[in-house]
Write an enzyme that holds these catalytic residues in place. Structure first.
Site, PDB file in Angstrom:
ATOM      1  N   GLU A 223       9.027  31.721  14.167  1.00 51.10           N
ATOM      2  CA  GLU A 223      10.348  31.957  14.751  1.00 51.10           C
ATOM      3  C   GLU A 223      11.135  32.770  13.735  1.00 51.10           C
ATOM      4  OE1 GLU A 223      10.628  31.313  17.701  1.00 51.10           O
ATOM      5  OE2 GLU A 223       9.192  29.716  18.103  1.00 51.10           O
ATOM      6  N   CYS A 257      19.704  32.207  13.839  1.00 48.73           N
ATOM      7  CA  CYS A 257      18.685  33.222  14.114  1.00 48.73           C
ATOM      8  C   CYS A 257      18.912  33.929  15.450  1.00 48.73           C
ATOM      9  CB  CYS A 257      17.283  32.601  14.076  1.00 48.73           C
ATOM     10  SG  CYS A 257      17.025  31.247  15.247  1.00 48.73           S
TER      11      CYS A 257
END
Length: 485
Positions: A223, A257
């Site tokens: 990720e 993120c």
């Protein structure tokens, strides 16, 4: 719990390897945990979070020097509890062996798929959401029947120490263990022969992690983030877009993120957007320096990085719009005001690197196709945000772009959907977790073909051109609707 801060000359790899060996041995003694066992482990994790939520909030606040309790509750505590309850109620269903269609040439036989735990999952946790991004993949790993080793971030040391102590209290070391330490520990951790490795962090580091995992052919879930765009259609109310984007960018001071990394708005609405964004941020955070609602930057290193992005942009001609309603000084703190950056270009660091902080370039377009081309010409992002009430137009945009996830008329919220996968694409990552997809990601889908006492293969086997073989071939051609002599 074995401490990871033993002084002296220590071979980290051997020490970590010993922990992994113990977990793998324990897994071999129970390679297919029952649904009840898995649910018990998830209940233990639930109890840990509920019983120690105040301590978790306090530790994260200390690591950041300031982070709003509400942000930790909404972004870390409650999503984890939701994920645990969602998985608990579905584990039995997910575990069921699935029947699959058997081709005619294998009859009589049955085909099934069994979802088998992979073994020991390694989880490398970032600093920005040090509890959620450690325990969220753990929920999927436990639901799938695995054991886990978690490497906490050295940039959130208080939270790391707390999680090590709490996991040690609620789980045996053979089930789940937490290790802490500096970069050398992280490096050795990723070299271990896990059965699956999860890494959340920067794309540049993700490449190193994947290379390390390749030595053991360890499958990885990455990720990685990247530069997530937000595109505002001409027809969308610009004040509403500003409000929704300000909320998403303001969370954790942009240290997320999936935080919007740059915004495209119609050129003729730029001034209106800037004014509306300033107004929205100022209402949410009328002061910054001592405001407990506004999160600080995690450490001096990250603060310096962000200041360098701003200095570089200024030197290269960008217009800087700092949103500091009370005109405060931030000397001696790690607070950084939300800042719009206009008139950017590709030579600027802020355009080249993931920002991960309270800075956001605002770009303009004449035709929305220009914005789409800009997105297409760059790496595929972890998230894309599109603002448009026209559903047909929105569907066209969704079908013409690639990203890990999408929000239409919102930001961030797709991450909180337990019944949908979360994951990147290309430079923004690979693999998924959350919900059913997390269970599958951390399982081996094993195909099983089962035959009984009747061995038709023997009747069809060589020497070829026998009666049974000829009949089978004719049946197969008929099945495919082909007439063949």
């Amino acid at each position: 719990m074995t401490s990871m801060q033993i002084p002296g000359q220590i071979h980290e790899y051997q020490r970590l390897s010993h922990l992994l060996t113990r977990q793998k041995a324990a897994f071999l003694n129970q390679p297919m945990p029952s649904a009840r066992t898995r649910i018990e482990k998830l209940n233990a994790l639930k109890a840990l979070i509920i019983n120690h939520s105040d301590e978790i909030v306090a530790a994260i606040n200390e690591d950041f020097s300031n982070r709003a309790e509400s942000e930790t509750m909404l972004a870390e505590i409650f999503p984890l509890l939701d994920a645990i309850e969602y998985s608990k109620s579905r584990i039995k269903k997910w575990m069921k062996t699935e029947r699959r269609k058997t081709p005619l040439n294998l009859a009589p036989a049955s085909a099934h798929v069994m979802y088998q735990p992979m073994g020991v999952i390694g989880i490398v946790v970032p600093w920005n959401f040090p509890v959620f991004l450690g325990l969220s993949p753990l929920v999927s790993a436990l639901a799938a029947g695995n054991r886990a080793m978690i490497k906490m971030s050295e940039f959130a040391p208080g939270t790391a120490d707390l999680m090590q102590a709490l996991i040690g209290r609620y789980f045996s070391e053979d089930d789940v263990t937490v290790v802490t330490g500096e970069l050398d520990v992280s490096t050795e951790f990723t070299k271990l022969p896990f059965d699956h490795l999860v890494f959340t962090g920067a794309t540049s580091v993700g490449k190193i992690v994947m290379k390390a995992a390749s030595e053991h052919l360890t499958p990885v879930t990455l990720e990685l983030g990247g530069k997530s765009p937000a595109i505002i259609h001409e027809s969308f109310p610009i004040e509403e877009a500003a409000d929704r984007l300000a909320f998403g960018k303001g969370m954790n001071a942009g240290q997320i993120c999936v935080s919007p990394d740059y915004i495209f708005c119609p050129e003729n609405k730029l001034d209106a957007f800037v004014n509306a964004f300033i107004k929205s941020m100022s209402q949410a955070y009328p002061t910054l320096r001592d405001n407990k609602d506004y999160t600080a930057i995690i450490n001096d290193r990250q603060l310096l990085r962000l200041k360098n992005y701003l200095d570089d942009a200024k030197e290269k001609g960008a217009t800087i719009v700092e949103i500091n309603p009370a005109h405060e000084s931030f000397e001696g703190t790690r607070k950084m005001p939300m800042t719009l950056v206009l008139n950017t270009n590709d030579t600027m660091l802020i355009e080249q690197e993931e920002i991960f902080g309270p800075l956001i370039p605002v770009k303009t377009y004449h035709r929305i196709e220009e914005a789409l081309k800009y997105v297409h010409d760059r790496d595929r992002p972890l998230a894309l945000y599109y603002f448009d009430y026209d559903n047909k137009r929105a569907e066209t945009i969704l079908s013409q772009t690639h990203s890990g996830g999408v929000c239409v008329n919102d930001t961030l919220s797709h991450v909180a959907v337990d019944d949908a996968p979360f994951g990147g694409i290309g430079p923004s990552g690979m693999g998924h977790y959350h919900g059913r997809e997390g269970f599958v990601n951390f399982s081996k889908a094993k195909t099983i073909v089962r035959k009984g006492r009747i061995n038709v293969t023997k009747m069809v086997a060589p020497p070829w051109n026998n009666a049974m073989y000829n009949m089978l071939v004719k049946s197969l051609w008929f099945k495919f609707k082909v007439l063949k002599r």
